[in-house]
Design an enzyme around this catalytic site. Structure first.
Site, PDB file in Angstrom:
ATOM      1  N   HIS A  93     -59.058 -13.441 -11.862  1.00  0.00           N
ATOM      2  CA  HIS A  93     -57.979 -12.438 -11.885  1.00  0.00           C
ATOM      3  C   HIS A  93     -57.170 -12.554 -13.185  1.00  0.00           C
ATOM      4  O   HIS A  93     -56.813 -11.549 -13.806  1.00  0.00           O
ATOM      5  CB  HIS A  93     -57.007 -12.646 -10.720  1.00  0.00           C
ATOM      6  CG  HIS A  93     -57.586 -12.445  -9.349  1.00  0.00           C
ATOM      7  ND1 HIS A  93     -57.454 -13.370  -8.340  1.00  0.00           N
ATOM      8  CD2 HIS A  93     -58.279 -11.406  -8.821  1.00  0.00           C
ATOM      9  CE1 HIS A  93     -58.036 -12.910  -7.238  1.00  0.00           C
ATOM     10  NE2 HIS A  93     -58.545 -11.729  -7.506  1.00  0.00           N
ATOM     11  N   LYS A 138     -57.839  -8.192   6.187  1.00  0.00           N
ATOM     12  CA  LYS A 138     -58.107  -9.590   5.815  1.00  0.00           C
ATOM     13  C   LYS A 138     -57.052 -10.500   6.431  1.00  0.00           C
ATOM     14  O   LYS A 138     -55.865 -10.172   6.421  1.00  0.00           O
ATOM     15  CB  LYS A 138     -58.077  -9.756   4.286  1.00  0.00           C
ATOM     16  CG  LYS A 138     -59.239  -9.119   3.562  1.00  0.00           C
ATOM     17  CD  LYS A 138     -59.142  -9.401   2.067  1.00  0.00           C
ATOM     18  CE  LYS A 138     -60.292  -8.768   1.308  1.00  0.00           C
ATOM     19  NZ  LYS A 138     -60.093  -8.850  -0.156  1.00  0.00           N
ATOM     20  N   ARG A 154     -67.113  -8.037 -10.272  1.00  0.00           N
ATOM     21  CA  ARG A 154     -68.022  -9.131 -10.646  1.00  0.00           C
ATOM     22  C   ARG A 154     -69.468  -8.664 -10.640  1.00  0.00           C
ATOM     23  O   ARG A 154     -70.232  -8.934 -11.548  1.00  0.00           O
ATOM     24  CB  ARG A 154     -67.835 -10.312  -9.674  1.00  0.00           C
ATOM     25  CG  ARG A 154     -66.490 -10.995  -9.816  1.00  0.00           C
ATOM     26  CD  ARG A 154     -66.123 -11.807  -8.613  1.00  0.00           C
ATOM     27  NE  ARG A 154     -65.936 -10.928  -7.456  1.00  0.00           N
ATOM     28  CZ  ARG A 154     -65.435 -11.300  -6.295  1.00  0.00           C
ATOM     29  NH1 ARG A 154     -65.087 -12.554  -6.106  1.00  0.00           N
ATOM     30  NH2 ARG A 154     -65.289 -10.432  -5.308  1.00  0.00           N
ATOM     31  N   SER A 162     -61.494 -15.575  -4.191  1.00  0.00           N
ATOM     32  CA  SER A 162     -60.388 -16.206  -3.457  1.00  0.00           C
ATOM     33  C   SER A 162     -60.900 -16.832  -2.168  1.00  0.00           C
ATOM     34  O   SER A 162     -60.444 -17.904  -1.761  1.00  0.00           O
ATOM     35  CB  SER A 162     -59.313 -15.170  -3.130  1.00  0.00           C
ATOM     36  OG  SER A 162     -58.775 -14.633  -4.310  1.00  0.00           O
TER      37      SER A 162
HETATM   38  O1  PNS Z   1     -58.026  -7.675  -3.040  1.00  0.00           O
HETATM   39  P1  PNS Z   1     -58.375  -6.621  -2.003  1.00  0.00           P
HETATM   40  O2  PNS Z   1     -57.979  -7.084  -0.614  1.00  0.00           O
HETATM   41  O3  PNS Z   1     -59.825  -6.229  -2.074  1.00  0.00           O
HETATM   42  O4  PNS Z   1     -57.511  -5.316  -2.375  1.00  0.00           O
HETATM   43  C1  PNS Z   1     -57.680  -4.106  -1.638  1.00  0.00           C
HETATM   44  C2  PNS Z   1     -56.413  -3.253  -1.772  1.00  0.00           C
HETATM   45  C3  PNS Z   1     -55.232  -4.030  -1.250  1.00  0.00           C
HETATM   46  C4  PNS Z   1     -56.190  -2.918  -3.241  1.00  0.00           C
HETATM   47  C5  PNS Z   1     -56.621  -1.947  -0.949  1.00  0.00           C
HETATM   48  O5  PNS Z   1     -56.854  -2.297   0.383  1.00  0.00           O
HETATM   49  C6  PNS Z   1     -55.423  -1.002  -1.026  1.00  0.00           C
HETATM   50  O6  PNS Z   1     -55.293  -0.284  -1.999  1.00  0.00           O
HETATM   51  N1  PNS Z   1     -54.497  -1.060  -0.012  1.00  0.00           N
HETATM   52  C7  PNS Z   1     -53.259  -0.276  -0.021  1.00  0.00           C
HETATM   53  C8  PNS Z   1     -53.271   0.859   1.019  1.00  0.00           C
HETATM   54  C9  PNS Z   1     -53.981   2.080   0.458  1.00  0.00           C
HETATM   55  O7  PNS Z   1     -53.525   2.724  -0.473  1.00  0.00           O
HETATM   56  N2  PNS Z   1     -55.156   2.352   1.051  1.00  0.00           N
HETATM   57  C10 PNS Z   1     -56.006   3.468   0.643  1.00  0.00           C
HETATM   58  C11 PNS Z   1     -57.068   3.005  -0.348  1.00  0.00           C
HETATM   59  S1  PNS Z   1     -58.114   4.342  -0.856  1.00  0.00           S
END
Ligand code: PNS
Length: 161
Positions: free
Chosen positions: A18, A42, A95, A132
Site C-alpha cells: 500500500h 470483511k 497485484r 493484509s
Molecule cells: O480494501 P478493500 O476492502 O478491498 O476495499 C473495498 C472498498 C472499501 C474500497 C469498497 O468496498 C468500497 O468502496 N466501499 C464503500 C461503499 C461503496 O461506495 N460501495 C459501492 C462500491 S461500487
C-alpha cells in the site's frame, strides 16, 4: 487544476505494498488522501482508529505525512464522500488479474454513478505476494512480518497481545 485523489481501502493493516502505491501516486496527484473504509463484508482485526494511527505513523516514517492526509468512512458511498471532499479521482493498486476482476466492476459503477474515474496502479513486482490477510495470519501465528509492513504495524500487533 489541482488534482486530488482518494485512495480507499480496508487497510487492515496497511502494508509496504500500500505504501508503495501511495508514494508513487504522489508523482501523479497534487494531493492524496488515504481513506480507511469500513467494509462490512470483511471481519476487521484492527479498529478504524487503530488503522488510522498505523497509517499516520507509517507516513511519518517515510516523511510523506505532509503530502498525504488520512481519513475514514464508516457509512455511505465512496463516491458521495469523494465528491464532498472535492476529489476527482480514486486510486486503486492491483497485484494480479484477480484484483482487477474484483476492482473493475466497482470502478465502472463508481464512474457510472458519479463520473469519478479510478486510476489503477500496478503493484511493484516485489510486493505482488503481500496482502493484509496473509500479514494477519503470519503475525497472529508468531511469524516475522517485518518484510511486509512498516514498524507502526509491528508495534500495533504487539499491542494487541
Ligand atoms: O480494501 P478493500 O476492502 O478491498 O476495499 C473495498 C472498498 C472499501 C474500497 C469498497 O468496498 C468500497 O468502496 N466501499 C464503500 C461503499 C461503496 O461506495 N460501495 C459501492 C462500491 S461500487
Amino acid at each position: 487544476m489541482s488534482k486530488f485523489a482518494v485512495y480507499p481501502g480496508s487497510f487492515d493493516p496497511i502494508t509496504k505494498g500500500h505504501l508503495d502505491i501511495i508514494e508513487r501516486s504522489l508523482a501523479i496527484f497534487d494531493r492524496v488522501q488515504v481513506l480507511v473504509v469500513h467494509n462490512p463484508s470483511k471481519q476487521a482485526f484492527f479498529t478504524i482508529d487503530e488503522r488510522i494511527e498505523m497509517i499516520v505513523k507509517a507516513l511519518g516514517e517515510r516523511s510523506i505525512d505532509g503530502q498525504v492526509s488520512v481519513a475514514s468512512l464508516s457509512e455511505g458511498l465512496l463516491i458521495d464522500y469523494s465528491k464532498k471532499v472535492g476529489a476527482d479521482t480514486l486510486i486503486k493498486g492491483f497485484r494480479t488479474g484477480v484484483d482487477i476482476e474484483y476492482e473493475l466492476p466497482m470502478a465502472r459503477v463508481n464512474r457510472d454513478l458519479s463520473g469519478i474515474e479510478t486510476v489503477f496502479l500496478p503493484s511493484d513486482p516485489a510486493n505482488t505476494h503481500i496482502s493484509s490477510s496473509l500479514v494477519k495470519q503470519v503475525a497472529n501465528l508468531g511469524g516475522d512480518i517485518s518484510k511486509y509492513v512498516p514498524q507502526s504495524v509491528i508495534e500495533a500487533f504487539r499491542g494487541k497481545k
